[in-house]
Design an enzyme around this catalytic site. Structure first.
Site, mmCIF file in Angstrom:
data_model
loop_
_atom_site.group_PDB
_atom_site.id
_atom_site.type_symbol
_atom_site.label_atom_id
_atom_site.label_comp_id
_atom_site.label_asym_id
_atom_site.label_seq_id
_atom_site.Cartn_x
_atom_site.Cartn_y
_atom_site.Cartn_z
ATOM 1 N N LYS A 22 -38.701 16.057 27.475
ATOM 2 C CA LYS A 22 -39.265 14.846 27.085
ATOM 3 C C LYS A 22 -38.364 13.894 26.675
ATOM 4 O O LYS A 22 -38.459 12.614 27.244
ATOM 5 C CB LYS A 22 -40.135 15.328 25.851
ATOM 6 C CG LYS A 22 -40.869 13.995 25.094
ATOM 7 C CD LYS A 22 -41.508 14.458 23.821
ATOM 8 C CE LYS A 22 -40.627 14.454 22.554
ATOM 9 N NZ LYS A 22 -40.246 13.255 22.055
ATOM 10 N N ASN A 23 -37.418 14.392 25.775
ATOM 11 C CA ASN A 23 -36.354 13.066 25.396
ATOM 12 C C ASN A 23 -35.489 12.699 26.491
ATOM 13 O O ASN A 23 -34.787 11.670 26.222
ATOM 14 C CB ASN A 23 -35.760 13.885 24.205
ATOM 15 C CG ASN A 23 -36.274 13.726 22.985
ATOM 16 O OD1 ASN A 23 -37.607 13.396 23.048
ATOM 17 N ND2 ASN A 23 -35.852 14.474 22.077
ATOM 18 N N CYS A 119 -42.331 7.171 9.601
ATOM 19 C CA CYS A 119 -43.099 8.235 10.331
ATOM 20 C C CYS A 119 -42.709 9.320 9.379
ATOM 21 O O CYS A 119 -42.162 9.204 8.473
ATOM 22 C CB CYS A 119 -42.443 8.619 11.863
ATOM 23 S SG CYS A 119 -40.876 9.251 11.908
ATOM 24 N N ARG A 124 -36.532 6.299 9.543
ATOM 25 C CA ARG A 124 -35.974 6.262 10.949
ATOM 26 C C ARG A 124 -36.111 4.718 11.119
ATOM 27 O O ARG A 124 -36.914 4.082 12.171
ATOM 28 C CB ARG A 124 -37.127 6.925 11.796
ATOM 29 C CG ARG A 124 -36.912 8.271 11.601
ATOM 30 C CD ARG A 124 -37.871 9.169 12.609
ATOM 31 N NE ARG A 124 -37.144 9.138 13.717
ATOM 32 C CZ ARG A 124 -37.595 10.208 14.716
ATOM 33 N NH1 ARG A 124 -38.801 10.784 14.530
ATOM 34 N NH2 ARG A 124 -36.887 10.285 15.803
ATOM 35 N N ASP A 310 -33.921 18.994 15.885
ATOM 36 C CA ASP A 310 -35.231 19.254 16.647
ATOM 37 C C ASP A 310 -35.528 20.882 16.491
ATOM 38 O O ASP A 310 -36.616 21.222 16.887
ATOM 39 C CB ASP A 310 -35.171 18.794 17.698
ATOM 40 C CG ASP A 310 -35.635 17.310 17.845
ATOM 41 O OD1 ASP A 310 -35.709 16.726 16.567
ATOM 42 O OD2 ASP A 310 -35.530 16.643 18.873
ATOM 43 N N ARG A 402 -47.561 16.091 21.662
ATOM 44 C CA ARG A 402 -46.935 15.007 22.038
ATOM 45 C C ARG A 402 -45.538 15.696 22.865
ATOM 46 O O ARG A 402 -45.015 14.680 23.663
ATOM 47 C CB ARG A 402 -46.257 14.437 20.800
ATOM 48 C CG ARG A 402 -47.244 13.374 20.070
ATOM 49 C CD ARG A 402 -46.498 12.889 19.005
ATOM 50 N NE ARG A 402 -45.395 12.241 19.483
ATOM 51 C CZ ARG A 402 -44.354 12.211 18.497
ATOM 52 N NH1 ARG A 402 -44.285 12.295 17.352
ATOM 53 N NH2 ARG A 402 -43.078 11.737 19.084
HETATM 54 C C1 UD1 Z 1 -33.712 11.084 18.819
HETATM 55 C C2 UD1 Z 1 -34.846 12.177 19.404
HETATM 56 C C3 UD1 Z 1 -35.379 13.276 18.355
HETATM 57 C C4 UD1 Z 1 -34.311 13.783 17.806
HETATM 58 C C5 UD1 Z 1 -33.219 12.610 17.033
HETATM 59 C C6 UD1 Z 1 -31.863 13.269 16.480
HETATM 60 C C7 UD1 Z 1 -35.671 10.873 21.047
HETATM 61 C C8 UD1 Z 1 -36.830 10.353 21.845
HETATM 62 N N1 UD1 Z 1 -35.966 11.474 20.113
HETATM 63 O O1 UD1 Z 1 -34.653 10.317 17.979
HETATM 64 O O2 UD1 Z 1 -36.210 14.014 18.883
HETATM 65 O O3 UD1 Z 1 -34.823 14.364 16.487
HETATM 66 O O4 UD1 Z 1 -32.810 11.997 17.939
HETATM 67 O O5 UD1 Z 1 -31.364 14.291 17.294
HETATM 68 O O6 UD1 Z 1 -34.706 11.136 21.888
HETATM 69 N N2 UD1 Z 1 -30.777 5.576 12.321
HETATM 70 C C9 UD1 Z 1 -30.840 4.313 11.793
HETATM 71 N N3 UD1 Z 1 -30.726 3.224 12.461
HETATM 72 C C10 UD1 Z 1 -30.928 3.288 13.692
HETATM 73 C C11 UD1 Z 1 -31.253 4.381 14.429
HETATM 74 C C12 UD1 Z 1 -31.167 5.530 13.859
HETATM 75 O O7 UD1 Z 1 -30.341 4.615 10.359
HETATM 76 O O8 UD1 Z 1 -31.045 2.034 14.207
HETATM 77 C C13 UD1 Z 1 -30.772 6.984 11.595
HETATM 78 C C14 UD1 Z 1 -32.083 7.645 11.733
HETATM 79 O O9 UD1 Z 1 -32.828 7.409 10.660
HETATM 80 C C15 UD1 Z 1 -31.534 9.088 11.706
HETATM 81 C C16 UD1 Z 1 -30.293 9.211 12.479
HETATM 82 O O10 UD1 Z 1 -29.793 7.615 12.266
HETATM 83 O O11 UD1 Z 1 -31.380 9.376 10.261
HETATM 84 C C17 UD1 Z 1 -30.276 9.686 13.721
HETATM 85 O O12 UD1 Z 1 -31.282 9.057 14.501
HETATM 86 P P1 UD1 Z 1 -31.578 8.824 15.837
HETATM 87 O O13 UD1 Z 1 -30.403 9.519 16.604
HETATM 88 O O14 UD1 Z 1 -31.517 7.454 16.207
HETATM 89 O O15 UD1 Z 1 -32.874 9.457 16.394
HETATM 90 P P2 UD1 Z 1 -34.019 8.928 17.465
HETATM 91 O O16 UD1 Z 1 -32.866 8.316 18.623
HETATM 92 O O17 UD1 Z 1 -34.937 8.365 16.923
#
Ligand code: UD1
Length: 429
Positions: A22-23, A119, A124, A310, A402
């Site tokens: 999915k990701n 969420c 996030r 995950d 999902r």
């Molecule tokens: C992706 C995955 C999700 C997985 C996560 C971590 C997808 C669609 N989803 O989520 O399944 O659990 O990676 O491996 O690929 N953060 C910030 N600011 C930002 C972006 C992130 O502070 O602009 C923080 C987040 O709150 C979190 C950390 O960075 O604590 C990592 O998040 P991130 O790697 O961005 O997760 P996703 O990409 O949302």
């Protein structure tokens, strides 16, 4: 709202085929916005998030066609991209909708994406995505709950971006944006997840010039235009990991095919440490058997190649059955232990203190009604239900829909007593 009813205690035996990730499919679909030509994707899993992404792309004036043979093949054609608006109704159901922002602003010069909002697993934010786009010359405004990104003079510019912390979708978003920017972009402290590498592979087929995939520094030389391509999405490492735990926790014997063992190094190592017999049958197949004795251990979630956040809920389910103490540290997300209190209601001995959880086992779990709170928490509860005595009812399984293709059917095929209960509509909330 649908529920799952599980009667625990059955050892799972047989073969499970893993679906596409999915990701990986999510950013691959968003990448199709970068070109006017068709992008064909194979091995797209049939899960709710990808239907949401298809709807989102359609809102942004792309044509999405899906062929159902035997896994989903998607063809996405974004001939024009005039109204690049990702509406709240879709974005609120899937945070990864933010993945459309980078490609849309890079191609159309302007894009509007609803702010994702909070969420269940923490705040996030998307600040790192927006900061990086600003560095690339985008003017960002947030008004009426929407992010508006507008490229000055219509085209983004290459930039040297150092991510303050590793972000998976942030890396993917900016990577896509950079492929059409003017000049070179360097992304430092980039995510190294296999899904990022898979996106690089697709973008390269589309004509992008990228170096450094698999490392934490990506170099992208922007081009004027990208073209259509055909790509097969990599196997879902989280689905594979979930089934590995299912085989181990039920004392079964499962062969997991169509997976990528090289993406599962940390999970395999932790399962082996807990005493689970694992075997790499070939390049795409793993075999797992129940341990004679599961032993407690420590586990810390980390960015790839570390143990994936995950898989944390699933590991916790395993830890409830292990002898001794398992210490879990969640470093990626705050508030990602919502499943722990539900497992405690099933009889598990778990104490949570901030980002640390201590699980003492083995516990005799007994079935009850539990609530799924997010996608991976639901998977953890399903695993707990598979070993619990009596009947476990899992509510709010729309979370699991999902991201897990046919989980009920796949589990039933290897001997689990699980069924989906279509609840009457008065329960809908
Ligand atoms: C992706 C995955 C999700 C997985 C996560 C971590 C997808 C669609 N989803 O989520 O399944 O659990 O990676 O491996 O690929 N953060 C910030 N600011 C930002 C972006 C992130 O502070 O602009 C923080 C987040 O709150 C979190 C950390 O960075 O604590 C990592 O998040 P991130 O790697 O961005 O997760 P996703 O990409 O949302």
């Amino acid at each position: 709202m649908d529920k799952f009813r599980i009667k625990g205690g059955k050892a799972l035996r047989g073969t499970v085929a893993i679906s596409g990730a999915k990701n990986s499919a999510l950013p691959a679909m968003a990448a199709a916005l970068l070109t006017a030509e068709p992008v064909a994707l194979h091995n797209v899993p049939k899960v709710r998030d990808l239907i949401t992404m298809a709807k989102l792309l359609a809102c942004m004036s792309a044509t999405v066609s899906v062929t159902d043979l035997p896994s989903s093949d998607y063809v996405i054609e974004a001939k024009t991209l005039n109204h690049a608006v990702a509406p709240y109704e879709l974005v609120k159901t899937m945070r990864a909708s933010i993945l459309t922002l980078g490609p849309a602003v890079a191609r159309a010069g302007v894009a509007h994406v609803s702010l994702p909002g909070g969420c269940a697993i923490g705040a996030r934010p998307v600040d790192l995505h927006l900061k990086a786009l600003e560095q690339m010359g985008a003017e960002i405004a947030t008004e009426h709950g929407y992010i508006e990104a507008r490229a000055r003079r219509g085209r983004l510019k290459g930039a040297h971006i150092v991510f303050e912390r590793i972000t998976v979708t942030g890396t993917e978003n900016i990577l896509m944006a950079a492929t059409l920017a003017e000049g070179e972009t360097i992304l430092e402290n980039a995510a190294r997840e296999p899904e990022v590498t898979d996106l690089v592979a697709l973008l390269r087929k589309m004509g992008a010039q990228i170096e450094g995939d698999g490392t934490s520094t990506l170099r992208i030389r922007g081009v004027e235009k990208l073209h259509g391509a055909e790509h097969t999405v990599i196997p879902d490492r989280i689905e594979a990991g979930t089934f590995l735990v299912a085989g181990a926790i039920t004392g079964g014997d499962l062969t997991i095919k169509n997976c990528a063992p090289e993406h599962l190094g940390a999970v395999i190592a932790k399962l082996e440490q807990a005493g689970v017999p694992m075997e790499t049958v070939n390049k795409t197949t793993l075999r797992v058997r129940g341990a004679k004795k599961l032993v407690g251990s420590y586990m810390t979630t980390e960015e790839f190649p570390g143990f994936a956040t995950d898989m944390q809920a699933q590991y916790m389910a395993l830890a409830t059955q292990a002898e001794g103490t398992s210490a879990i540290t969640e470093t990626i997300f705050e508030n990602r232990y919502l499943h722990a209190s539900e497992m405690v209601r099933m009889g598990a001995n778990i104490s949570v203190d901030g980002r640390k959880a201590v699980v003492r086992g083995p516990a005799r779990l007994s079935g009850t009604t539990v609530q799924a709170s997010d996608l991976r928490a639901s998977a953890g509860l399903v695993l707990a239900g598979l070993v619990a005595s009596g009947e476990t009812i899992i509510e709010r399984v729309y979370h699991i829909d999902r991201g897990y293709e046919g989980i009920v059917e796949k589990l039933r095929a290897v001997g689990a007593d699980i069924e989906r209960v279509h609840a009457p509509s008065e329960y809908a909330a």
